[in-house]
Design a protein around this motif. Structure first.
Motif, short mmCIF file in Angstrom:
data_model
loop_
_atom_site.label_atom_id
_atom_site.label_comp_id
_atom_site.label_asym_id
_atom_site.label_seq_id
_atom_site.Cartn_x
_atom_site.Cartn_y
_atom_site.Cartn_z
N ALA A 610 0.83 -1.21 0.00
CA ALA A 610 0.00 0.00 0.00
C ALA A 610 0.86 1.26 0.00
N LEU A 611 1.96 1.24 0.79
CA LEU A 611 2.84 2.40 0.83
C LEU A 611 3.56 2.59 -0.49
N SER A 612 4.01 1.49 -1.10
CA SER A 612 4.67 1.59 -2.41
C SER A 612 3.70 2.11 -3.47
N LEU A 613 2.47 1.63 -3.43
CA LEU A 613 1.46 2.08 -4.38
C LEU A 613 1.16 3.56 -4.19
N LEU A 614 1.13 4.03 -2.94
CA LEU A 614 0.87 5.45 -2.68
C LEU A 614 2.00 6.32 -3.24
N PRO A 622 1.19 14.03 -9.59
CA PRO A 622 1.68 14.99 -8.57
C PRO A 622 0.77 16.21 -8.42
N GLU A 623 -0.11 16.48 -9.39
CA GLU A 623 -0.91 17.70 -9.35
C GLU A 623 -1.89 17.66 -8.19
N ARG A 624 -2.07 18.82 -7.56
CA ARG A 624 -3.01 19.08 -6.46
C ARG A 624 -2.75 18.21 -5.25
N ASP A 625 -1.61 17.53 -5.21
CA ASP A 625 -1.19 16.76 -4.03
C ASP A 625 -2.29 15.81 -3.55
N VAL A 626 -2.93 15.13 -4.50
CA VAL A 626 -3.99 14.19 -4.13
C VAL A 626 -3.45 13.05 -3.29
N PHE A 627 -2.27 12.54 -3.65
CA PHE A 627 -1.64 11.45 -2.90
C PHE A 627 -0.54 11.98 -1.98
N GLY A 628 -0.64 13.23 -1.59
CA GLY A 628 0.35 13.85 -0.71
C GLY A 628 1.36 14.67 -1.49
N ALA A 629 1.99 15.60 -0.78
CA ALA A 629 2.99 16.46 -1.41
C ALA A 629 4.27 15.67 -1.66
N GLN A 630 5.15 16.25 -2.49
CA GLN A 630 6.39 15.57 -2.83
C GLN A 630 7.32 15.45 -1.62
N ASP A 631 7.26 16.44 -0.74
CA ASP A 631 8.13 16.43 0.45
C ASP A 631 7.34 16.11 1.71
N ILE A 632 6.36 15.21 1.58
CA ILE A 632 5.54 14.85 2.73
C ILE A 632 6.35 14.02 3.71
N SER A 633 6.07 14.19 5.00
CA SER A 633 6.81 13.48 6.04
C SER A 633 6.25 12.08 6.22
N GLU A 635 5.22 10.62 8.92
CA GLU A 635 4.04 10.61 9.79
C GLU A 635 2.79 11.02 9.01
N GLU A 636 2.93 12.02 8.13
CA GLU A 636 1.77 12.42 7.35
C GLU A 636 1.38 11.33 6.34
N GLU A 637 2.36 10.58 5.84
CA GLU A 637 2.02 9.47 4.95
C GLU A 637 1.17 8.43 5.68
N ILE A 638 1.54 8.14 6.92
CA ILE A 638 0.77 7.15 7.69
C ILE A 638 -0.63 7.67 7.95
N GLN A 639 -0.76 8.97 8.30
CA GLN A 639 -2.09 9.54 8.52
C GLN A 639 -2.91 9.52 7.24
N LEU A 640 -2.24 9.79 6.13
CA LEU A 640 -2.94 9.77 4.85
C LEU A 640 -3.46 8.37 4.53
N LEU A 641 -2.65 7.34 4.80
CA LEU A 641 -3.09 5.96 4.58
C LEU A 641 -4.22 5.58 5.53
N LYS A 642 -4.20 6.13 6.74
CA LYS A 642 -5.30 5.85 7.67
C LYS A 642 -6.60 6.44 7.15
N GLN A 643 -6.52 7.66 6.59
CA GLN A 643 -7.73 8.26 6.03
C GLN A 643 -8.23 7.45 4.82
N ILE A 644 -7.30 6.93 4.01
CA ILE A 644 -7.70 6.10 2.88
C ILE A 644 -8.37 4.82 3.37
N LEU A 645 -7.85 4.23 4.43
CA LEU A 645 -8.44 3.01 4.97
C LEU A 645 -9.87 3.24 5.44
#
Length: 1202
Positions: A610-614, A622-633, A635-645
């Motif tokens: 799931a993380l690799s796919l994200l 990359p437009e509009r940071d739908v899957f997160g910004a390019q320099d996302i941290s 911790e924010e990636e994990i929160q983003l995956l939680k929201q997707i779940l």
């Protein structure tokens, strides 16, 4: 005449001097040339015929084979040529030719093959082949070359070809126990030791590749043999065989004595020409006089009207099928050798070889129709085992339920192919006969296991029978074969085996039911089921939703895995592709599918994937940071995956399903599917026997009974037992009251050898006695002899005519009494002229007799002469065509009352006063314009609620796309509004002129239609083309006016398509706002004077026409601002998250934040107040349903934090 080149080639082979063959130097090349000539022969097989007439195989090839075996290249080439020359004639010509010239060539090639077979019947030739095969088999698999395998296969093919040549019975004229050509060939195989090599190939696990060749050779060796007779060779004559022979001899002796007696009576004292002439009373000649008989009285019994007539020629397509298989007794030494071969084969080879062949068949490694050799071997060797010394372990490989299923499957396939492939019906019938023999032998072996002293064997038999009798297909098989029996394709032997197999099956089934008490069997019934085409998305996707508790329990383990993987920034991105490159959907539109894939990985517990796919999706989109910004941290990636779940993502159907639904939009939403419903029921043997009580089955049994003299005693017993079951057990003796059967009984009873058929004679007397007893009561029984009967007719014959209604099981009412007829006549004359009511219904309501049906009353009225035809009493309710104005108003009222119900049409039909058919009501609703299509009247099914809205992430993806679409729609809408505004202005002038010409009522009707269409589109949320149906003459005249049609075109109403439509239609592309604007322009034409006064006295602050347009534009702008508001809110949220993460510079915060605040501030209160009201309207536009409350709370939290 032989071709000169071919003759020269044959001369270059060599010559035979005495017993020694001298080969020429170029002998090898000459043999290769002959192979080349055979490869290029024509369709008449001229080269093959010339070589056969020159006897090249007998005079050259066989001496080379036996005397020059040491020359390996020459030996191999000669084997190749001999395999080609001995190829079966059927393979050369494809099939038996029907054209006389080609059939002559076919028979010529067949004659040459029979000469080759006789030449091979020598120990010397098979000795060389046996030695060669033995030497090749001595080589291990690592030492054996490809040429060695080819030579082994060619030797086996040569033996197969020679054994395959059919015998010429007319030329050989061999009797039983005499050595035929085939017997001499088998004896040569035995003396050469080739039979032992065949047993080795069949038993060796390392030689499985030759299993089909070996099985084919063995089947050809035992082609003419009977397994029961072969098993008893050398053991002396059994007592049962001796009794059978005594009975046969007694029958022949009685028939011979009867013929002698008849000849003695025919021998008169006077010359035959002085026999005299006689008049036969009661037998008419061609005219009205009695027949004059000019022969002696002793010939009177043999008189027939067909005497002296030429028999009628039967066409070939109607002739009965011929028997192809001929069984004969071979010489004693050959039979002893074959018996020993069978015993050794069963002991050492049967189970392994049959398992290997079955594996080849199931894996489709065999050639077409090779399963016939498997079925022949199963039937032959299991019968030999049962007749010799029954040992179930020797045939355990084929003694299972799977074998029953395999045979039944092939038997059904052959049966279906025989019905469809009529040109090859005879070939399919022969294959079906082999399958039936195998099935019969399986049943006989299982039946023999019941009397085995071993308890384990009896238990295995019980398990097999339980499975066979339970499955419906095994029970229905015999009925299907009887019903489709065709004597033109299937020989009499097939019918004999079918009758004997059915007898055995019924005997086993009866014994099994008696031992069990009650038997539960499988029952299958075809049921028509209505299936809805449009399925729920959650059902179509196949993913059941997870509850919040399950997601909460799942997240800790996922978070732990994500913590370990998030630190790796180069996590296998190359192997993960977030989009489908082969899909027709563009890559830009596959973001939602990528989001669903990420959620699926999380639900499956695959956190690294799931993380690799994200991260891969972030690189692609990359437009509009739908899957997160390019320099996302991390911790924010994990929160983003939680929201997707946690997000309830919409799972759309596939493109194929969507395309299928679009294609079926014009069809009905429900279709009838045939579903096989499987259930269990208690088995009743008598009910099963009733399935055989039909004329088709009886005809087949009668056809076999006609040849009772040629039938065996067991076959005659099987026929009589089935007829006795039908007549005695089912109490249906009248089913056998048929003239052709009585004619056969008469022939049987007058047979001099009738004493040998005691069972047949007893049954014939029983049936005849029952018939004459019935004929004393029912004189029509003699007429019934001419027809085949079913069970209903049999019941009427025995219980009285008129007891059944159309052959059904329900009792028919007794006849009409004179009082009932008088009452019926009185009621009919009293009510026949009353309008508004159905005379038959009135009679049924007032008839004071036993309950009668409408059909009975109508038929009796016709019989009494009160009516001319049944058609005079057809119901009048469904033939009403004209609708009165009150009925139209009632229909419109009922439609408005029930249009929100689930079954609109059903409720209207229940409550409407003038009863009409569904089709009439639907047509009237369409003509009134109340519905646009028939599908709107279908019965509605309650659907499940759509899944809830997306979370923040989906909204961040979908809303900006909606903004771009709205911007494009604004540009297109501005141009459309300008064009629409121009058309409205011109429509105003046209409406004003039409109002002045007297079209006020049609204009008001058009205005109401536009307003009603706008209201319907707002309520339904979708738009369809609505026809303008004029119901009054005034409206029809207006629709035919050119000026009124110009007005419709200015308003955008679409004219009818040529040849396809009748009415003008309001297009589906017009929005409710545009429709109301058009209706308002029509209303202004009527109030033109007031508007003019209003414009003259208007002050700048008062509302006029321009202010109304301005208000409408402001209302539109408010709606557009509401649509844009969510996008601005999401941008603010994203900016706040970046600010928390420290990813936004102070300059960006000042510019972007201030700009967002300036835009958001005026609408914030409106968002919080009316967000729930806008929820339903925005969800369809965004393409995905959404929950706005959660989003609103997040916005408030962000604002408070800021």
């Amino acid at each position: 005449m032989m071709n000169c080149e071919l003759l020269a080639t044959c001369s270059a082979l060599g010559y035979l001097e005495g017993d020694t063959y001298h080969k020429e130097p170029d002998c090898l090349e000459s043999v290769k040339d002959l192979i080349r000539y055979l490869r290029h022969e024509d369709e008449t097989r001229d080269v093959r015929q010339q070589l056969g007439s020159a006897q090249i195989l007998q005079s050259d090839l066989l001496p080379i084979l036996t005397q020059h075996r040491q020359d390996k290249p020459l030996f191999d080439t000669v084997i190749r040529l001999m395999v080609n020359l001995t190829q079966p004639a059927l393979l050369c010509f494809g099939s038996v030719p029907k054209e006389p010239s080609f059939r002559h060539h076919f028979l010529q090639v067949l004659a040459y093959l029979q000469a080759y077979k006789e030449a091979f019947a020598s120990e010397k030739a098979f000795g060389v082949l046996s030695e060669t095969l033995y030497e090749l088999l001595q080589l291990g698999w690592e030492e054996r070359q490809e040429e060695d395998n080819l030579l082994i296969e060619r030797v086996l093919l040569l033996v197969r070809n020679v054994l395959h040549v059919p015998a010429d019975l007319e030329q050989e004229k061999r009797i039983d126990d005499d050595a035929s050509v085939h017997d001499r060939l088998l004896w040569a195989i035995h003396l050469s030791g080739l039979d032992d090599l065949l047993l080795f190939l069949a038993s060796s696990p390392a030689e499985q590749q030759w299993s089909l060749h070996v099985l084919e050779i063995i089947s050809l060796m035992f082609r003419d043999q009977n397994p029961e007779q072969l098993a008893g060779v050398g053991q002396g004559r059994l007592a049962q065989e001796r009794r059978t022979d005594v009975v046969e001899l007694e029958v022949l002796r009685q028939r011979e004595m009867a013929e002698k007696k008849t000849r003695a009576l025919q021998r008169g004292n006077r010359h035959s020409r002085f026999g005299g002439s006689y008049i036969i009373q009661g037998l008419k000649s061609i005219g009205e006089r009695d027949l004059v008989f000019h022969k002696g009285l002793h010939n009177l019994q043999n008189y027939t009207s067909d005497l002296g007539k030429q028999p009628r020629r039967v066409p070939k397509r109607r002739q009965a099928a011929r028997e192809l298989s001929v069984q004969r007794r071979s010489a004693l030494n050959v039979r002893l050798f074959l018996r020993d071969f069978c015993s050794e084969f069963l002991e050492n080879c049967y189970n392994r070889l049959m398992g290997s062949v079955k594996d080849h068949l199931l894996r489709e490694k065999a050639q077409q129709h090779d399963e016939t050799y498997y079925m022949w071997a199963l039937a032959f060797f299991m019968a030999f085992n049962r007749a010799a010394s029954f040992r179930p372990g020797l045939v355990s490989e084929t003694l299972s339920v799977r074998t029953f299923h395999f045979i039944e499957q092939n038997l059904t396939n052959y049966y279906e192919m025989m019905l469809t492939d009529r040109k090859e019906a005879a070939s399919w019938a022969r294959r079906m006969h082999l399958a039936l023999k195998a099935y019969q032998e399986l049943l006989a072996t299982v039946n023999e296991m019941d009397v085995c002293p071993d308890e384990a064997v009896r238990e295995s038999s019980r398990i097999i029978k339980n499975n066979i009798f339970y499955v419906m297909e095994y029970r229905e098989l015999f009925l299907a074969l009887f019903r489709k029996f065709d004597e033109r394709c299937q020989p009499r032997s097939f019918l004999r085996d079918l009758v004997e197999t059915t007898h055995l099956f019924l005997k086993m089934l009866e014994r099994f039911c008696r031992s069990r008490g009650n038997l539960m069997v499988q029952n299958k019934r075809k049921k028509r089921k209505k299936k809805k085409k449009a399925l729920d998305q959650s059902v179509a996707s196949g993913n059941a939703p997870y509850s919040p508790e399950e997601l909460e329990a799942m997240w800790p383990s996922l978070a732990e895995q994500l913590q370990c993987c998030a630190q790796d920034s180069e996590l296998s991105l190359d192997s993960v592709i977030p989009f489908d490159a082969a899909s027709e959907v563009p890559v830009e539109e596959q973001r939602a599918e990528a989001m669903v894939r990420i959620q699926d990985c999380l639900l499956a517990g695959q956190a690294p994937q799931a993380l690799s796919l994200l991260r891969s999706a972030r690189e692609v989109w990359p437009e509009r940071d739908v899957f997160g910004a390019q320099d996302i941290s991390p911790e924010e990636e994990i929160q983003l995956l939680k929201q997707i779940l946690w997000a309830p993502l919409p799972r759309q159907q596939g493109l194929e399903e969507q395309g299928a639904e679009e294609d079926d939009e014009e069809e009905e939403e429900e279709e009838e599917l045939e579903v096989v419903q499987v259930s269990e029921r208690e088995f009743n043997l008598l009910d099963y026997l009733k399935r055989f009580a039909n004329s088709t089955v009886l005809r087949a049994y009668l056809l076999l009974l006609r040849s009772y003299k040629q039938n065996s005693a067991h076959t005659n017993h099987c026929v009589v037992k089935m007829l006795h079951r039908l007549a005695h057990d089912l109490k249906m003796e009248a089913l056998l009251f048929q003239l052709s059967l009585f004619y056969l009984f008469n022939r049987l009873l007058s047979d001099p050898a009738a004493g040998a058929y005691k069972e047949l004679v007893t049954f014939a007397k029983y049936i005849l006695g029952k018939f004459f007893a019935l004929a004393a009561v029912n004189q029509k029984a003699f007429v019934e002899l001419l027809f085949w009967k079913n069970t209903a007719v049999v019941r009427e014959m025995t219980e009285g005519y008129g007891t059944l209604d159309g052959g059904s099981s329900s009792r028919r009412l007794p006849g009409w009494s004179p009082e009932e007829e008088a009452q019926l006549r009185e009621l009919y004359l009293a009510h026949k002229d009353v309008e508004g009511q159905d005379v038959v219904d009135t009679i049924l309501a007032h008839l004071k007799t036993a309950p009668r049906t409408r059909r009975q009353v109508i038929h009796h009225l016709v019989r009494l002469g009160l009516a001319d035809s049944v058609k005079d009493f057809q119901r009048k309710g469904t033939q009403i065509v004209l609708w009165t104005e009150d009925q139209e108003l009632e229909l419109q009222r009922l439609f408005e009352e029930f249009q929100d119900s689930d079954d609109v049409l059903g409720n209207i039909m229940k409550n409407i006063t003038a009863k009409r058919s569904r089709a009439r009501i639907v047509d009237k609703l369409l003509s009134l314009g109340l519905v646009a299509e028939r599908r709107e009247l279908y019965k509605k099914r309650r659907k499940k609620l759509a899944p809830s809205s997306l979370e923040d992430l989906e909204e961040e993806e979908n809303v900006p796309e909606k903004e771009n679409e709205e911007d494009e729609e604004k540009e297109e809408g501005s141009e459309a509004e300008q064009a629409q505004g121009g058309s409205v202005l011109s429509a105003e002038y046209l409406g004003q002129s039409l109002h002045q010409e007297g079209f006020s009522a049609p204009l008001l009707w058009l205005q109401n239609c536009l307003i009603r269409a706008a209201d319907d589109r707002e309520e339904a949320g979708c738009s369809q083309a609505v026809p303008l149906v004029p119901l009054t003459e005034e409206n029809e005249e207006a629709m035919e006016s050119e000026q009124f049609q110009q007005l419709l075109q200015k308003l955008g109403v679409r004219p009818p398509a040529s040849g396809q439509e009748t009415f003008w239609r309001i297009p589906a592309k017009l929005s409710p706002t545009q429709l109301r604007r058009m209706a308002a322009s029509l209303s202004q034409a009527e109030e033109e004077e007031k508007l003019q006064l209003g414009l003259e006295s208007k002050v700048p602050g008062e509302p006029g026409l321009e202010e109304e347009h301005q208000q409408e534009e402001e209302h539109q702008q408010e709606e557009e601002h509401q649509k844009e508001h969510r996008a601005h809110a999401l941008r603010t949220l994203l900016l706040a998250r970046k600010k928390k993460a420290g990813l936004v510079s102070p300059e960006e915060e000042g510019t972007n934040g201030g700009k967002e605040q300036l835009i958001m501030a005026p609408k914030k209160r409106q968002l919080l107040d009316s967000d729930e009201e806008q929820e339903e309207d925005k969800a369809p536009e965004l393409g995905v349903p959404g929950t706005r409350k959660k989003k609103r709370f997040q916005i408030e939290d962000d604002d408070e934090s800021d």
